[in-house]
Enzyme design. Structure first.
Site, short mmCIF file in Angstrom:
data_model
loop_
_atom_site.label_atom_id
_atom_site.label_comp_id
_atom_site.label_asym_id
_atom_site.label_seq_id
_atom_site.Cartn_x
_atom_site.Cartn_y
_atom_site.Cartn_z
N TYR A 162 -27.52 9.66 -19.81
CA TYR A 162 -28.76 10.03 -19.15
C TYR A 162 -28.90 11.55 -19.07
CZ TYR A 162 -31.99 11.04 -15.37
OH TYR A 162 -33.01 11.59 -14.62
N TYR A 169 -26.99 3.37 -21.90
CA TYR A 169 -26.47 4.65 -21.44
C TYR A 169 -26.01 4.52 -20.00
CZ TYR A 169 -31.02 5.26 -19.11
OH TYR A 169 -32.15 5.10 -18.32
N CYS A 170 -25.09 5.41 -19.62
CA CYS A 170 -24.73 5.61 -18.23
C CYS A 170 -25.09 7.06 -17.90
CB CYS A 170 -23.26 5.29 -17.96
SG CYS A 170 -22.08 6.31 -18.89
N PHE A 171 -24.45 7.67 -16.94
CA PHE A 171 -24.88 9.01 -16.55
C PHE A 171 -24.52 10.07 -17.59
CE2 PHE A 171 -24.40 13.05 -14.11
CZ PHE A 171 -25.74 13.23 -13.85
#
Length: 380
Positions: free
Chosen positions: A126, A96-98
């Site tokens: 996230y 995952y990223c943001f």
């Protein structure tokens, strides 16, 4: 880009402790992450800063172009290899990223292009999983407890060994362990507490897992809302504040011995392991703790405690054992902690289900858990 799988099955991720690759920059990871997540960033902090500045002043396309120049083929190769190595040892991993957008998509694509590895990413990243955990912690879990009146709080004076009992129970949540703090003026560890975000994430994660395994009785240690530098979220703290209580009782002498063991012997040992072999750093830290609560102690009592502590250190240095620390511990327990406890318990007296020594408390809780197991209403 080729097909890049998504998942938003957050509950299964939590229940399965699915390994997570966090491709955000280290500075983002430090602000808050998820239990067990490993930070293998697509961009380092400086690269992220430069791309962000470019986006602000020149727009999306210019920022993307700059990102590809900064994370060129030579720079990206070891990062892709790190992702690949992690997925080989954690076959069910996710990343995952943001927000689950470009950074995680690029990471997925590069993993596939260079290693033929297909890895799902979190839909919404996230931010979405964090929102899910907060909703559980602030809404769903308090509603679950309120409807079923299942939580019990283990109370007792300082030094009765509540934490020791909590750690013996499979159906308990150790809030102090999650907060990495013993919850008192002397409760700080050498290593720092988690951030408030990390504390909330870890607490929600553990509660979801425990309520799945044990939808009946759950035990919590009696805590104030602030556990060191972190705070139990207000909606969940209201559940704890209004829960029924089981009180563990112990004699003052037993409590003094236990407190000396925990806050002197074990605390000094941790400092010694960090290199403070002569206890000088520990002594300075203890004096700072006394000074921090001097107004609540009152200046006369503060003076007596500080002097008793100094005498204890002289004695310990002379004979090599911490026996003399009992004096200041006795003052702190009987004149400081006990009056605060009595005031708090007066307000909760109507919610006390049982009082007794540790062995009887464990027997009562075991019987209570069996009764609740046979009468509980299973969650939907």
């Amino acid at each position: 880009m080729s097909y890049l799988p998504l998942t938003a099955d957050f509950r299964s991720i939590i229940l399965g402790d699915i390994p997570l690759i966090d491709v955000r920059a280290p500075v983002e990871f430090a602000r808050g992450a998820f239990p067990g997540a490993v930070n293998l960033p697509l961009m380092n902090d400086e690269e992220r800063r430069l791309v962000g500045t470019c986006y602000t002043h020149e727009g999306h396309e210019a920022a993307v172009a700059l990102g590809h120049r900064l994370v060129n083929a030579q720079v990206r190769a070891p990062r892709i290899d790190a992702w690949a190595q992690f997925t080989r040892t954690h076959e069910n991993a996710l990343l995952y990223c943001f927000r689950g957008g470009m950074r995680s998509q690029i990471s997925q694509q590069w993993l596939f292009d260079h290693h033929g590895i297909v890895i799902p990413r979190l839909e919404g990243g996230y931010k979405a999983l964090r929102r899910y955990l907060l909703e559980q912690l602030e809404q769903e879990i308090p509603a679950h407890f309120a409807a079923r009146a299942l939580p019990l709080v283990l109370a007792g004076r300082t030094g009765t060994g509540k934490t020791i009992l909590i750690r013996q129970m499979e159906h308990a949540i150790d809030l102090e362990d999650i907060a990495h703090h013993r919850g008192s003026a002397f409760g700080r560890y050498l290593t720092p507490q988690p951030s408030q975000i990390d504390f909330e994430n870890r607490l929600a994660w553990k509660l979801i897992q425990l309520l799945h395994r044990q939808p009946g009785q759950v035990i919590f240690e009696d805590e104030s809302q602030a556990v060191g530098a972190v705070n139990i979220p207000a909606p969940f703290f209201e559940v704890l504040k209004n829960a029924a209580r089981v009180v563990v009782e112990s004699s003052l002498e037993e409590r003094i011995e236990r407190t000396v063991q925990e806050y002197v012997t074990e605390s000094q040992q941790r400092y010694a392991e960090s290199g403070d072999l002569d206890c000088q750093r520990w002594k300075t830290w203890m004096h700072a703790n006394f000074h921090r609560i001097r107004k609540r102690l009152g200046m006369e009592r503060y003076g007596r405690v500080a002097e008793a502590f100094d005498r204890a250190m002289v004695s310990q240095e002379a004979i090599g054992i911490p026996a003399a620390h009992r004096e200041w511990v006795r003052i702190m327990l009987s004149e400081y902690y006990d009056p605060m406890y009595d005031y708090q318990m007066e307000r909760a007296a109507s919610r006390v289900l049982f009082r007794g020594p540790a062995e009887q408390v464990l027997e009562f809780l075991a019987m209570s858990a069996q009764q609740r197991h046979h009468t509980r209403v299973l969650p939907c």
